[in-house]
Write an enzyme that holds these catalytic residues in place. Structure first.
Site, PDB file in Angstrom:
ATOM      1  N   GLY A  46     -27.952  15.800  33.057  1.00 25.03           N
ATOM      2  CA  GLY A  46     -27.885  16.630  31.861  1.00 25.03           C
ATOM      3  C   GLY A  46     -26.799  16.107  30.945  1.00 25.03           C
ATOM      4  O   GLY A  46     -25.867  15.430  31.404  1.00 25.03           O
ATOM      5  N   GLN A  51     -20.501  16.758  24.493  1.00 23.07           N
ATOM      6  CA  GLN A  51     -20.033  15.646  25.331  1.00 23.07           C
ATOM      7  C   GLN A  51     -20.075  14.305  24.609  1.00 23.07           C
ATOM      8  O   GLN A  51     -19.408  13.356  25.012  1.00 23.07           O
ATOM      9  CB  GLN A  51     -20.865  15.560  26.620  1.00 23.07           C
ATOM     10  CG  GLN A  51     -20.653  16.753  27.535  1.00 23.07           C
ATOM     11  CD  GLN A  51     -21.422  16.590  28.824  1.00 23.07           C
ATOM     12  OE1 GLN A  51     -22.603  16.923  28.882  1.00 23.07           O
ATOM     13  NE2 GLN A  51     -20.783  16.062  29.850  1.00 23.07           N
ATOM     14  N   CYS A  99     -19.782  16.173  36.628  1.00 18.04           N
ATOM     15  CA  CYS A  99     -19.891  16.287  35.174  1.00 18.04           C
ATOM     16  C   CYS A  99     -19.506  14.957  34.544  1.00 18.04           C
ATOM     17  O   CYS A  99     -18.482  14.369  34.923  1.00 18.04           O
ATOM     18  CB  CYS A  99     -18.960  17.387  34.673  1.00 18.04           C
ATOM     19  SG  CYS A  99     -18.991  17.581  32.878  1.00 18.04           S
ATOM     20  N   LEU A 100     -20.292  14.498  33.606  1.00 20.74           N
ATOM     21  CA  LEU A 100     -20.015  13.212  32.947  1.00 20.74           C
ATOM     22  C   LEU A 100     -18.713  13.264  32.141  1.00 20.74           C
ATOM     23  O   LEU A 100     -18.158  12.222  31.804  1.00 20.74           O
ATOM     24  CB  LEU A 100     -21.187  12.811  32.041  1.00 20.74           C
ATOM     25  CG  LEU A 100     -22.525  12.580  32.763  1.00 20.74           C
ATOM     26  CD1 LEU A 100     -23.623  12.272  31.758  1.00 20.74           C
ATOM     27  CD2 LEU A 100     -22.414  11.474  33.803  1.00 20.74           C
ATOM     28  N   HIS A 141     -24.897  24.672  33.983  1.00 24.04           N
ATOM     29  CA  HIS A 141     -23.843  23.695  33.700  1.00 24.04           C
ATOM     30  C   HIS A 141     -23.897  23.264  32.228  1.00 24.04           C
ATOM     31  O   HIS A 141     -22.863  23.253  31.534  1.00 24.04           O
ATOM     32  CB  HIS A 141     -24.016  22.491  34.633  1.00 24.04           C
ATOM     33  CG  HIS A 141     -23.000  21.414  34.447  1.00 24.04           C
ATOM     34  ND1 HIS A 141     -22.065  21.093  35.406  1.00 24.04           N
ATOM     35  CD2 HIS A 141     -22.768  20.575  33.405  1.00 24.04           C
ATOM     36  CE1 HIS A 141     -21.289  20.122  34.951  1.00 24.04           C
ATOM     37  NE2 HIS A 141     -21.711  19.774  33.744  1.00 24.04           N
ATOM     38  N   GLU A 142     -25.105  22.908  31.755  1.00 22.48           N
ATOM     39  CA  GLU A 142     -25.221  22.419  30.373  1.00 22.48           C
ATOM     40  C   GLU A 142     -24.996  23.544  29.372  1.00 22.48           C
ATOM     41  O   GLU A 142     -24.369  23.331  28.327  1.00 22.48           O
ATOM     42  CB  GLU A 142     -26.585  21.758  30.149  1.00 22.48           C
ATOM     43  CG  GLU A 142     -26.856  20.554  31.041  1.00 22.48           C
ATOM     44  CD  GLU A 142     -25.729  19.535  31.069  1.00 22.48           C
ATOM     45  OE1 GLU A 142     -25.057  19.335  30.040  1.00 22.48           O
ATOM     46  OE2 GLU A 142     -25.503  18.943  32.147  1.00 22.48           O
ATOM     47  N   HIS A 145     -21.421  24.064  28.653  1.00 27.81           N
ATOM     48  CA  HIS A 145     -20.836  23.102  27.705  1.00 27.81           C
ATOM     49  C   HIS A 145     -20.909  23.627  26.272  1.00 27.81           C
ATOM     50  O   HIS A 145     -20.018  23.353  25.462  1.00 27.81           O
ATOM     51  CB  HIS A 145     -21.575  21.763  27.780  1.00 27.81           C
ATOM     52  CG  HIS A 145     -21.072  20.840  28.858  1.00 27.81           C
ATOM     53  ND1 HIS A 145     -19.769  20.393  28.900  1.00 27.81           N
ATOM     54  CD2 HIS A 145     -21.704  20.280  29.916  1.00 27.81           C
ATOM     55  CE1 HIS A 145     -19.626  19.581  29.950  1.00 27.81           C
ATOM     56  NE2 HIS A 145     -20.783  19.501  30.584  1.00 27.81           N
TER      57      HIS A 145
HETATM   58 ZN    ZN Z   1     -21.005  18.436  32.303  1.00 27.78          ZN
END
Ligand code: ZN
Length: 188
Positions: A46, A51, A99-100, A141-142, A145
């Site tokens: 995701g 991000q 998480c990226l 999670h997304e 963000h």
């Molecule tokens: Zn993330």
């Protein structure tokens, strides 16, 4: 299309609520195409617009389990409803996520098992998604963000402390840090 740099924890865009998309313009289409490319290059399941430094309520996702067909899409201006999370401590083997924007690490986190998400797609058509398990985790999670919340903000005291130590050691937690998939390779 282009792979975009991914902002790392501490960059202000990751810690503030994102704005609704007013209109699906050519810029939004390009952003979404770049987000798919960036998510796949990372690789991640995701990616939310903040991000990649864009404070808008858009995220992409991609997932396939062992036997399933790929599940993939983009959601614009999503709303999310979730079942109550089961009380108790998360199982590190079954409930760890990454998480990226906090690359290379995973921590356990209890999430709701089931969610409903409504949104519009890239054509402006309404979408309704009802999923459970790992797909529901990705959605939560997304969606977080878009409200300026990272999963590391939700960890228990001990894991939260560990995450803060890691961030400090790597010089994260301040504005302007990013990594580039295909160049820095901090995930996968
Ligand atoms: Zn993330």
């Amino acid at each position: 299309m282009a792979v975009l740099p991914i902002r790392i924890m501490g960059d202000p865009v990751l810690h503030a609520p994102a704005a609704e998309v007013d209109e699906i313009t050519e810029e939004i289409r390009t952003l979404v195409a770049d987000m798919f490319e960036t998510m796949d290059a990372a690789p991640g399941v995701g990616l939310a617009a903040p991000q990649v430094g864009v404070p808008l309520r858009v995220y992409t996702y991609t997932y396939h389990d062992d036997d399933g067909v790929p599940w993939r899409g983009v959601l614009i201006n999503p709303e999310l409803w979730m079942s109550p999370p089961v009380p108790g401590e998360p199982d590190p083997d079954e409930e760890s996520e990454g998480c990226l924007s906090f690359p290379g690490e995973r921590f356990p986190l209890r999430r709701a098992d089931r969610v409903i998400v409504t949104a519009v797609d890239l054509e402006g058509e309404p979408v309704r998604i009802e999923v459970d398990g790992w797909r529901a985790r990705i959605m939560q999670h997304e969606f977080d963000h878009l409200d300026g919340i990272l999963y590391v903000d939700r960890l228990n005291d001990s894991d939260g402390k560990t995450a803060r130590k890691i961030a400090k050691k790597r010089g994260w937690g301040r504005p302007g840090q990013s990594w580039l998939p295909g160049v820095d390779d901090l995930e996968g």
